[in-house]
Write an enzyme that holds these catalytic residues in place. Structure first.
Site, mmCIF file in Angstrom:
data_model
loop_
_atom_site.group_PDB
_atom_site.id
_atom_site.type_symbol
_atom_site.label_atom_id
_atom_site.label_comp_id
_atom_site.label_asym_id
_atom_site.label_seq_id
_atom_site.Cartn_x
_atom_site.Cartn_y
_atom_site.Cartn_z
ATOM 1 N N GLY A 136 -2.407 -2.798 42.236
ATOM 2 C CA GLY A 136 -3.556 -2.174 41.588
ATOM 3 C C GLY A 136 -4.741 -3.067 41.880
ATOM 4 C CG HIS A 137 -5.522 -4.384 45.264
ATOM 5 N ND1 HIS A 137 -5.311 -4.646 46.590
ATOM 6 C CD2 HIS A 137 -4.486 -4.947 44.605
ATOM 7 C CE1 HIS A 137 -4.182 -5.345 46.722
ATOM 8 N NE2 HIS A 137 -3.667 -5.525 45.528
ATOM 9 C CB THR A 138 -10.218 -3.655 40.040
ATOM 10 O OG1 THR A 138 -8.950 -3.587 39.402
ATOM 11 C CG2 THR A 138 -11.237 -2.852 39.266
ATOM 12 C CD GLN A 193 2.718 -6.345 45.453
ATOM 13 O OE1 GLN A 193 2.916 -6.342 46.655
ATOM 14 N NE2 GLN A 193 2.225 -5.288 44.840
ATOM 15 C CG ASN A 211 4.135 -2.836 44.402
ATOM 16 O OD1 ASN A 211 3.419 -2.416 45.294
ATOM 17 N ND2 ASN A 211 5.005 -3.811 44.596
ATOM 18 C CG ASP A 258 -2.634 -8.051 38.469
ATOM 19 O OD1 ASP A 258 -2.789 -7.161 39.326
ATOM 20 O OD2 ASP A 258 -1.735 -8.023 37.606
ATOM 21 C CD GLU A 259 -3.146 -13.417 42.662
ATOM 22 O OE1 GLU A 259 -3.373 -12.242 43.011
ATOM 23 O OE2 GLU A 259 -2.037 -13.956 42.817
ATOM 24 C CB THR A 308 5.094 -1.421 39.064
ATOM 25 O OG1 THR A 308 5.726 -1.178 40.323
ATOM 26 C CG2 THR A 308 4.384 -2.772 39.103
ATOM 27 C CE LYS A 362 -3.420 -9.243 45.444
ATOM 28 N NZ LYS A 362 -3.190 -9.623 44.049
HETATM 29 P P1 GDP Z 1 -5.916 -7.649 42.350
HETATM 30 O O1 GDP Z 1 -4.633 -6.937 42.062
HETATM 31 O O2 GDP Z 1 -5.708 -9.035 42.829
HETATM 32 O O3 GDP Z 1 -6.850 -6.872 43.242
HETATM 33 O O4 GDP Z 1 -6.645 -7.789 40.931
HETATM 34 P P2 GDP Z 1 -6.821 -6.639 39.830
HETATM 35 O O5 GDP Z 1 -7.891 -5.717 40.275
HETATM 36 O O6 GDP Z 1 -5.511 -6.048 39.438
HETATM 37 O O7 GDP Z 1 -7.261 -7.500 38.580
HETATM 38 C C1 GDP Z 1 -8.410 -8.309 38.602
HETATM 39 C C2 GDP Z 1 -9.359 -7.842 37.491
HETATM 40 O O8 GDP Z 1 -10.369 -8.808 37.331
HETATM 41 C C3 GDP Z 1 -10.090 -6.545 37.830
HETATM 42 O O9 GDP Z 1 -10.362 -5.863 36.642
HETATM 43 C C4 GDP Z 1 -11.386 -7.047 38.489
HETATM 44 O O10 GDP Z 1 -12.443 -6.114 38.371
HETATM 45 C C5 GDP Z 1 -11.652 -8.265 37.663
HETATM 46 N N1 GDP Z 1 -12.366 -9.370 38.314
HETATM 47 C C6 GDP Z 1 -12.307 -9.788 39.612
HETATM 48 N N2 GDP Z 1 -13.043 -10.918 39.771
HETATM 49 C C7 GDP Z 1 -13.540 -11.221 38.550
HETATM 50 C C8 GDP Z 1 -14.351 -12.298 38.045
HETATM 51 O O11 GDP Z 1 -14.755 -13.218 38.754
HETATM 52 N N3 GDP Z 1 -14.673 -12.241 36.718
HETATM 53 C C9 GDP Z 1 -14.223 -11.250 35.893
HETATM 54 N N4 GDP Z 1 -14.580 -11.288 34.600
HETATM 55 N N5 GDP Z 1 -13.452 -10.254 36.323
HETATM 56 C C10 GDP Z 1 -13.114 -10.235 37.635
HETATM 57 P P1 IMO Z 2 -1.380 -6.601 42.703
HETATM 58 O O1 IMO Z 2 -1.439 -6.271 44.169
HETATM 59 C C1 IMO Z 2 0.983 -8.235 39.412
HETATM 60 C C2 IMO Z 2 5.313 -7.541 39.566
HETATM 61 C C3 IMO Z 2 5.937 -6.619 38.534
HETATM 62 C C4 IMO Z 2 7.311 -7.239 38.410
HETATM 63 C C5 IMO Z 2 7.617 -7.652 39.847
HETATM 64 C C6 IMO Z 2 8.462 -6.638 40.626
HETATM 65 O O2 IMO Z 2 -2.181 -5.696 41.848
HETATM 66 O O3 IMO Z 2 -1.659 -8.051 42.470
HETATM 67 P P2 IMO Z 2 7.916 -4.265 41.680
HETATM 68 O O4 IMO Z 2 7.453 -2.997 41.032
HETATM 69 O O5 IMO Z 2 7.009 -4.769 42.756
HETATM 70 O O6 IMO Z 2 9.333 -4.199 42.132
HETATM 71 O O7 IMO Z 2 7.895 -5.342 40.485
HETATM 72 O O8 IMO Z 2 6.361 -7.827 40.480
HETATM 73 N N1 IMO Z 2 4.203 -6.950 40.336
HETATM 74 C C7 IMO Z 2 2.914 -7.280 40.180
HETATM 75 N N2 IMO Z 2 2.320 -8.101 39.291
HETATM 76 N N3 IMO Z 2 0.242 -7.620 40.354
HETATM 77 C C8 IMO Z 2 0.825 -6.818 41.267
HETATM 78 O O9 IMO Z 2 0.153 -6.282 42.318
HETATM 79 C C9 IMO Z 2 2.217 -6.584 41.175
HETATM 80 N N4 IMO Z 2 3.087 -5.832 41.885
HETATM 81 C C10 IMO Z 2 4.305 -6.079 41.372
HETATM 82 O O10 IMO Z 2 5.231 -6.667 37.326
HETATM 83 O O11 IMO Z 2 7.236 -8.416 37.633
HETATM 84 MG MG MG Z 3 -3.739 -5.860 40.551
#
Ligand code: GDP
Ligand code: IMO
Ligand code: MG
Length: 446
Positions: A39-41, A229, A37, A12-13, A129, A15
């Site tokens: 979730g990319h936004t 991840q 598992n 959830d960085e 997840t 990506k």
């Molecule tokens: P991913 O799994 O690495 O693709 O990240 P996620 O989508 O799960 O979570 C990142 C969250 O931060 C999402 O809601 C994005 O829309 C949001 N996001 C990404 N970059 C930024 C940023 O620079 N600032 C803020 N406030 N939100 C961001």
């Molecule tokens: P994105 O791509 C954050 C975590 C789960 C759990 C561990 C194992 O959005 O960054 P799993 O269901 O994969 O066997 O769970 O990994 N986990 C994540 N945490 N972002 C994810 O994906 C994750 N995918 C799995 O919360 O701790």
């Molecule tokens: Mg995510």
């Protein structure tokens, strides 16, 4: 040319947002590990797309490939494709014939294992997840998995299910003393999954991933490898056992696509860094903001401002200061050529700001995480304070460039560059595609 995008922390960085940003110059976006598992936004002009299987390039109309290293739940895949179509997109998705298939019994077993650990009250549950990821990779390594190619051959699919499903039933009933349900009905599974196979065929979605990508590269196309991840939940390089069951690190991009390491290594490898740390699920987190009311209030403030709730599960994410030992480890394990630092806007205007610069472990100072989770849990962060930066007009900063960032924010970024001996390529100051400062274009480096 290739650009690989990996998570440097615990997932959830941001990506998805970066893949979308770099996707402008890409022709193909490839997921190489994990499954739904993730979730990319992606946010385009205020419209948000949350993707768990369809690669993030879909929002810009790029070809998306699920590589052989992925585990694919066809129910999720087709739901996601249909939803995107209803929203006016035309996702072009290809699926590797060597990728493994997630079945309902995998999800059931994922849930049962977590519940069993929770009931034992030993604190060993992972907080997965619940998508069946671990059980599917177990079957792959155990040589009893079903691959996407098997969905195209109904008789072979039936034979494989007839072998594997009774084993699952026995685990559910004899080991766990529970009742097996429709997830163990071979006939129903065969007919539902053969129908997915027909749809994959009709829509010409399956590919021999390595050959397909090699052809696209030979034709001069640009390819993005989209990691899911993050490094600290990599099954080898993360804090085992609180990990996912695949290799999100850059090496996964070769094994999980069928292209050689030289292809990935000839390209750029960009690590995505959230400017603080979040974690969903169990496991140690030395810089976590918890333990007293002030720290928890700060965590709540960051969580709410940053929308730190799981994209897949909706769970509140744990929050902590940036953990620099994790980033040193990720820089080495992925061979990063640059970093993209996101969420600078979320930290603006806080009363205090700090990072975990190093760890104290058993009386010694260490710069990188120890190899065992038990030792990592004993690490105390050596905290370094930074001057917080004020909230500014981030849209204006995004369009005017890096030099217009508040000085304190630039100091924070320079510190990271010097600690990691790498360059900050982009800076995220909001979720929207346009809320990104681009300093180095990785495509221009190739
Ligand atoms: P991913 O799994 O690495 O693709 O990240 P996620 O989508 O799960 O979570 C990142 C969250 O931060 C999402 O809601 C994005 O829309 C949001 N996001 C990404 N970059 C930024 C940023 O620079 N600032 C803020 N406030 N939100 C961001
Ligand atoms: P994105 O791509 C954050 C975590 C789960 C759990 C561990 C194992 O959005 O960054 P799993 O269901 O994969 O066997 O769970 O990994 N986990 C994540 N945490 N972002 C994810 O994906 C994750 N995918 C799995 O919360 O701790
Ligand atoms: Mg995510």
């Amino acid at each position: 040319m290739t650009v690989t995008i990996v998570g440097t922390q615990l997932g959830d960085e941001g990506k998805g947002a970066l893949v979308d940003r770099y996707g402008g110059a890409a022709d193909v976006v490839v997921r190489y590990q994990g499954g739904d598992n993730a979730g990319h936004t992606v946010v385009e002009d205020g419209t948000e797309y949350a993707l768990s299987l369809v690669p993030s390039g879909a929002v810009r109309g790029k070809t998306g490939v699920l590589g052989n290293g992925c585990v694919v739940n066809p129910r999720t895949l087709f739901d996601e494709i249909d939803t995107l179509r209803e929203r006016g997109l035309e996702p072009d998705v290809r699926v590797a014939r060597r990728a493994h298939v997630i079945f309902p019994y995998h999800r059931r077993l994922d849930g049962i294992e977590e519940e069993t650990k929770a009931d034992a009250d030993t604190g060993t549950e992972i907080g997965t997840t619940g998508r069946g990821i671990g059980p599917t990779y177990q079957d792959k390594a155990g040589r009893r998995g079903v691959r996407v190619a098997d969905l195209l051959a109904p008789d072979r699919l039936g034979e494989k299910l007839s072998y594997v499903v009774p084993q699952k039933r026995a685990v559910i009933e004899d080991v766990h003393g529970l009742e097996a349900g429709e997830e163990c009905d071979v006939g129903a599974l065969q007919s539902e999954y053969a129908a997915y196979g027909r749809r994959l065929c009709e829509e010409e979605m399956t590919v021999d991933c390595g050959n397909y990508l090699a052809d696209r590269l030979a034709a001069g196309d640009n390819v993005v490898f989209e990691g899911a991840q993050g490094t600290l939940i990599d099954v080898d390089h993360g804090n085992y056992p609180y990990v996912t069951s695949s290799n999100p690190t850059a090496g996964g991009a070769t094994v999980g696509t069928g292209l050689g390491p030289t292809v990935v290594g000839d390209g750029e490898v960009v690590g995505v860094v959230k400017a603080y740390l979040s974690r969903v699920g169990a496991g140690p987190m030395p810089t976590e903001l918890d333990g007293d009311a002030d720290a928890e209030a700060l965590a709540t403030e960051i969580r709410e401002r940053g929308g730190e709730f799981g994209t897949v599960t909706g769970r509140p994410r744990r929050v902590g200061w940036l953990d620099v030992p994790i980033l040193r480890h990720a820089t080495r394990a992925n061979g990063l050529t640059g970093i993209a630092v996101n969420h600078l806007d979320v930290l603006a205007g806080l009363d205090e700001l700090a990072v975990g610069h190093a760890y104290e472990l058993d009386g010694e100072t260490t710069q990188t995480p120890p190899a065992t989770t038990e030792a990592w849990a004993r690490c105390e962060p050596v905290v370094r304070s930074f001057e917080p930066w004020p909230a500014v007009d981030w849209d204006a900063v995004a369009s005017e460039g890096y030099e217009t960032l508040p000085e304190a924010a630039r100091d924070y970024l320079s510190y990271l560059e010097s600690e990691l001996d790498t360059e900050v390529y982009t800076v995220g100051v909001g979720p929207d595609r346009e809320q990104t400062i681009e300093r180095v274009d990785p495509w221009a480096r190739l």
